[in-house]
Write a protein that holds these residues in place. Structure first.
Motif, PDB file in Angstrom:
ATOM      1  N   ILE A 236       0.841  -1.204   0.000  1.00 25.81           N
ATOM      2  CA  ILE A 236       0.000   0.000   0.000  1.00 25.81           C
ATOM      3  C   ILE A 236       0.870   1.245   0.000  1.00 25.81           C
ATOM      4  CG2 ILE A 236      -1.612   1.354   1.392  1.00 25.81           C
ATOM      5  CD1 ILE A 236      -2.856  -1.349   2.245  1.00 25.81           C
ATOM      6  N   ILE A 237       1.916   1.271   0.830  1.00 29.55           N
ATOM      7  CA  ILE A 237       2.816   2.429   0.877  1.00 29.55           C
ATOM      8  C   ILE A 237       3.479   2.632  -0.482  1.00 29.55           C
ATOM      9  CG2 ILE A 237       4.984   3.280   1.876  1.00 29.55           C
ATOM     10  CD1 ILE A 237       4.056   1.973   4.531  1.00 29.55           C
ATOM     11  N   PHE A 238       3.926   1.550  -1.112  1.00 33.98           N
ATOM     12  CA  PHE A 238       4.548   1.648  -2.434  1.00 33.98           C
ATOM     13  C   PHE A 238       3.600   2.285  -3.443  1.00 33.98           C
ATOM     14  CE2 PHE A 238       4.945  -0.177  -6.681  1.00 33.98           C
ATOM     15  CZ  PHE A 238       6.208   0.288  -7.029  1.00 33.98           C
ATOM     16  N   PHE A 239       2.355   1.794  -3.493  1.00 32.47           N
ATOM     17  CA  PHE A 239       1.408   2.329  -4.464  1.00 32.47           C
ATOM     18  C   PHE A 239       1.023   3.771  -4.172  1.00 32.47           C
ATOM     19  CE2 PHE A 239       0.749  -2.127  -5.692  1.00 32.47           C
ATOM     20  CZ  PHE A 239       0.859  -1.980  -7.077  1.00 32.47           C
ATOM     21  N   VAL A 240       0.920   4.127  -2.900  1.00 34.15           N
ATOM     22  CA  VAL A 240       0.617   5.518  -2.544  1.00 34.15           C
ATOM     23  C   VAL A 240       1.727   6.430  -3.039  1.00 34.15           C
ATOM     24  CG1 VAL A 240       0.451   7.119  -0.591  1.00 34.15           C
ATOM     25  CG2 VAL A 240      -0.899   5.010  -0.601  1.00 34.15           C
ATOM     26  N   VAL A 241       2.979   6.048  -2.787  1.00 31.35           N
ATOM     27  CA  VAL A 241       4.114   6.863  -3.237  1.00 31.35           C
ATOM     28  C   VAL A 241       4.166   6.895  -4.759  1.00 31.35           C
ATOM     29  CG1 VAL A 241       6.643   6.988  -3.277  1.00 31.35           C
ATOM     30  CG2 VAL A 241       5.450   6.510  -1.134  1.00 31.35           C
ATOM     31  N   PHE A 242       4.010   5.747  -5.396  1.00 30.23           N
ATOM     32  CA  PHE A 242       4.061   5.675  -6.862  1.00 30.23           C
ATOM     33  C   PHE A 242       3.014   6.583  -7.508  1.00 30.23           C
ATOM     34  CE2 PHE A 242       2.460   3.762 -10.804  1.00 30.23           C
ATOM     35  CZ  PHE A 242       3.611   3.816 -11.584  1.00 30.23           C
TER      36      PHE A 242
ATOM     37  N   GLY B 193       1.362   8.992  -6.125  1.00 29.33           N
ATOM     38  CA  GLY B 193       1.605  10.382  -5.750  1.00 29.33           C
ATOM     39  C   GLY B 193       2.625  11.027  -6.673  1.00 29.33           C
ATOM     40  N   VAL B 194       3.720  10.319  -6.970  1.00 28.80           N
ATOM     41  CA  VAL B 194       4.744  10.834  -7.881  1.00 28.80           C
ATOM     42  C   VAL B 194       4.179  10.992  -9.292  1.00 28.80           C
ATOM     43  CG1 VAL B 194       6.951  10.281  -8.994  1.00 28.80           C
ATOM     44  CG2 VAL B 194       6.677   9.975  -6.524  1.00 28.80           C
ATOM     45  N   VAL B 195       3.443  10.002  -9.766  1.00 31.00           N
ATOM     46  CA  VAL B 195       2.835  10.095 -11.098  1.00 31.00           C
ATOM     47  C   VAL B 195       1.880  11.287 -11.157  1.00 31.00           C
ATOM     48  CG1 VAL B 195       1.247   8.948 -12.699  1.00 31.00           C
ATOM     49  CG2 VAL B 195       3.102   7.649 -11.648  1.00 31.00           C
TER      50      VAL B 195
ATOM     51  N   SER C 269       0.632  16.554 -13.194  1.00 36.58           N
ATOM     52  CA  SER C 269       0.166  17.908 -12.868  1.00 36.58           C
ATOM     53  C   SER C 269       1.138  18.934 -13.418  1.00 36.58           C
ATOM     54  CB  SER C 269       0.040  18.097 -11.352  1.00 36.58           C
ATOM     55  OG  SER C 269      -0.939  17.238 -10.847  1.00 36.58           O
ATOM     56  N   GLU C 270       2.438  18.679 -13.254  1.00 34.66           N
ATOM     57  CA  GLU C 270       3.450  19.600 -13.780  1.00 34.66           C
ATOM     58  C   GLU C 270       3.383  19.661 -15.294  1.00 34.66           C
ATOM     59  OE1 GLU C 270       5.625  21.774 -12.362  1.00 34.66           O
ATOM     60  OE2 GLU C 270       4.463  21.326 -10.556  1.00 34.66           O
ATOM     61  N   LEU C 271       3.203  18.535 -15.950  1.00 34.72           N
ATOM     62  CA  LEU C 271       3.111  18.516 -17.421  1.00 34.72           C
ATOM     63  C   LEU C 271       1.898  19.327 -17.895  1.00 34.72           C
ATOM     64  CD1 LEU C 271       4.050  14.855 -18.370  1.00 34.72           C
ATOM     65  CD2 LEU C 271       5.295  16.928 -18.955  1.00 34.72           C
ATOM     66  N   VAL C 272       0.770  19.139 -17.249  1.00 37.96           N
ATOM     67  CA  VAL C 272      -0.440  19.883 -17.626  1.00 37.96           C
ATOM     68  C   VAL C 272      -0.206  21.375 -17.417  1.00 37.96           C
ATOM     69  CG1 VAL C 272      -2.836  20.311 -16.974  1.00 37.96           C
ATOM     70  CG2 VAL C 272      -2.029  17.977 -17.256  1.00 37.96           C
TER      71      VAL C 272
END
Length: 64
Positions: free
Chosen positions: A41-47, A49-51, A56-59
């Protein structure tokens, strides 16, 4: 009709019999599985979140 819907008491007795046949994990296995789930769960939350931040930055770059 299905057999279980005709007699609810029999259905519940059969459920109880099946639950007694289940191989339940011991404390050590349960702890191990719980740790694996929490780490996943922690891995997917971080993953995600980064994506999300990257997208968001690209948009924002394309809209400015």
């Amino acid at each position: 009709m299905a057999e279980g819907t005709k007699n609810p008491a029999r259905f519940l007795r059969d459920v109880g019999k099946e639950l007694k046949r289940v191989s339940w994990p011991n404390r050590k296995e349960l702890t191990k599985y719980t740790i694996v789930v929490i780490i996943t769960i922690i891995f997917f939350v971080v993953f995600f979140g980064v994506v999300d931040l990257l997208l968001s930055e690209l948009v924002r770059i394309f809209l400015d």
